[in-house]
Write a protein that holds these residues in place. Structure first.
Motif, PDB file in Angstrom:
ATOM      1  N   HIS A   1      -6.492   0.838  -4.902  1.00 14.15           N
ATOM      2  CA  HIS A   1      -6.331   0.920  -3.451  1.00 14.15           C
ATOM      3  C   HIS A   1      -7.724   0.703  -2.824  1.00 14.15           C
ATOM      4  O   HIS A   1      -8.716   1.241  -3.344  1.00 14.15           O
TER       5      HIS A   1
ATOM      6  N   GLY B   1       0.830  -1.206   0.000  1.00  8.26           N
ATOM      7  CA  GLY B   1       0.000   0.000   0.000  1.00  8.26           C
ATOM      8  C   GLY B   1       0.861   1.251   0.000  1.00  8.26           C
ATOM      9  O   GLY B   1       2.062   1.205  -0.319  1.00  8.26           O
TER      10      GLY B   1
ATOM     11  N   SER C   1      -9.831   0.606   5.261  1.00 13.37           N
ATOM     12  CA  SER C   1      -9.264  -0.001   4.041  1.00 13.37           C
ATOM     13  C   SER C   1      -8.803  -1.424   4.313  1.00 13.37           C
ATOM     14  O   SER C   1      -8.965  -2.313   3.474  1.00 13.37           O
ATOM     15  N   GLY C   2      -8.226  -1.606   5.494  1.00 12.95           N
ATOM     16  CA  GLY C   2      -7.719  -2.929   5.869  1.00 12.95           C
ATOM     17  C   GLY C   2      -8.823  -3.960   6.016  1.00 12.95           C
ATOM     18  O   GLY C   2      -8.673  -5.121   5.634  1.00 12.95           O
TER      19      GLY C   2
ATOM     20  N   ASN D   1       3.803  -1.344   3.209  1.00 16.26           N
ATOM     21  CA  ASN D   1       3.579  -0.076   2.520  1.00 16.26           C
ATOM     22  C   ASN D   1       4.895   0.450   1.976  1.00 16.26           C
ATOM     23  O   ASN D   1       5.963   0.073   2.463  1.00 16.26           O
TER      24      ASN D   1
ATOM     25  N   PHE E   1      -2.740  -1.878   7.313  1.00 16.65           N
ATOM     26  CA  PHE E   1      -4.117  -2.136   6.865  1.00 16.65           C
ATOM     27  C   PHE E   1      -4.998  -2.744   7.967  1.00 16.65           C
ATOM     28  O   PHE E   1      -5.512  -3.851   7.827  1.00 16.65           O
TER      29      PHE E   1
ATOM     30  N   GLU F   1      -3.312   2.283  11.743  1.00 18.80           N
ATOM     31  CA  GLU F   1      -2.050   1.574  11.524  1.00 18.80           C
ATOM     32  C   GLU F   1      -0.963   2.183  12.414  1.00 18.80           C
ATOM     33  O   GLU F   1      -0.144   1.474  13.012  1.00 18.80           O
TER      34      GLU F   1
ATOM     35  N   ARG G   1      -4.292 -12.661   5.757  1.00 21.10           N
ATOM     36  CA  ARG G   1      -3.011 -11.964   5.858  1.00 21.10           C
ATOM     37  C   ARG G   1      -1.859 -12.835   6.365  1.00 21.10           C
ATOM     38  O   ARG G   1      -0.725 -12.401   6.354  1.00 21.10           O
TER      39      ARG G   1
ATOM     40  N   LEU H   1      -9.672  -4.968   2.637  1.00 16.20           N
ATOM     41  CA  LEU H   1      -8.619  -5.844   2.104  1.00 16.20           C
ATOM     42  C   LEU H   1      -8.769  -7.256   2.681  1.00 16.20           C
ATOM     43  O   LEU H   1      -8.725  -8.251   1.939  1.00 16.20           O
TER      44      LEU H   1
END
Ligand code: URA
Length: 186
Positions: free
Chosen positions: A161, A39, A57-58, A79, A53, A46, A72, A61
């Motif tokens: 993104h 990212g 957004s995480g 990032n 993430f 974060e 994950r 994801l």
């Protein structure tokens, strides 16, 4: 080796972003998976947790990875820039340049087979690194690119993104489709 590098990242003072951070965010997941998702830079949550993430957004994801049977622990997530820029602004050229020593070393140590850059900052940076022209996130989403590296063949598979999907949910299917492609490469 990667642990040493991550310890360096957490105490880095190479640019002014360190002055505002709660935690630097080196990245997490399985460094031996051969898959690295990249990212832009940490946001508020974060920075608080020191993990990539983990905010809105995480969550998207995670949900999208879960949708294709991944999570994950089966990839490595990081990032380009490891500390949060104020107000979540885009990292400056100088900050990106200074911090890129870390993503470069991470990629050397992990030698991934597949890299998925999320959005323009990661896409632009990665394409420049491998001598490719960045066509913009919309065109790049789901196009796979093969490059030769010292470690063998590398597939670059860019995606939007997740923040762009949260702003514009009608791109959700196009975003999910890239994760189906990712799963097929594993
Ligand atoms: N956005 C990013 O680009 N990276 C994160 O870790 C969180 C939000």
């Amino acid at each position: 080796m990667l642990d040493n590098l991550h310890a360096q990242i957490t105490t880095c003072t190479n640019c002014s972003l360190h002055k505002l951070r709660t935690n630097a965010v080196p990245g997490e997941g399985n460094p031996k998976s051969g898959i690295v998702i990249i990212g832009e830079a940490p946001g508020h949550w974060e920075d608080v947790q020191g993990k990539p993430f983990v905010g809105r957004s995480g969550k998207l994801l995670d949900k999208t990875l879960n949708g294709v049977g991944l999570d994950r622990t089966k990839v490595f997530i990081t990032n380009i820039v490891k500390c949060r820029p104020p107000e979540n602004r885009r990292p400056s050229k100088d900050e990106t340049e200074t911090c890129s020593t870390y993503i470069n070393q991470q990629l050397e140590l992990m030698a991934p087979r597949v890299i998925m850059p999320l959005g323009n900052t990661a896409g632009e940076w990665l394409f420049k690194k491998y001598g490719l022209d960045w066509p913009g996130a919309t065109k790049a989403n789901g196009q796979s690119y093969e490059v030769s590296t010292l470690f063998g063949k590398l597939t670059i598979l860019p995606a939007f993104h997740p923040a762009a999907i949260l702003r514009n949910p009608n791109r959700t299917e196009d975003f999910q489709a890239v994760f189906t492609q990712l799963k097929a490469l594993i």
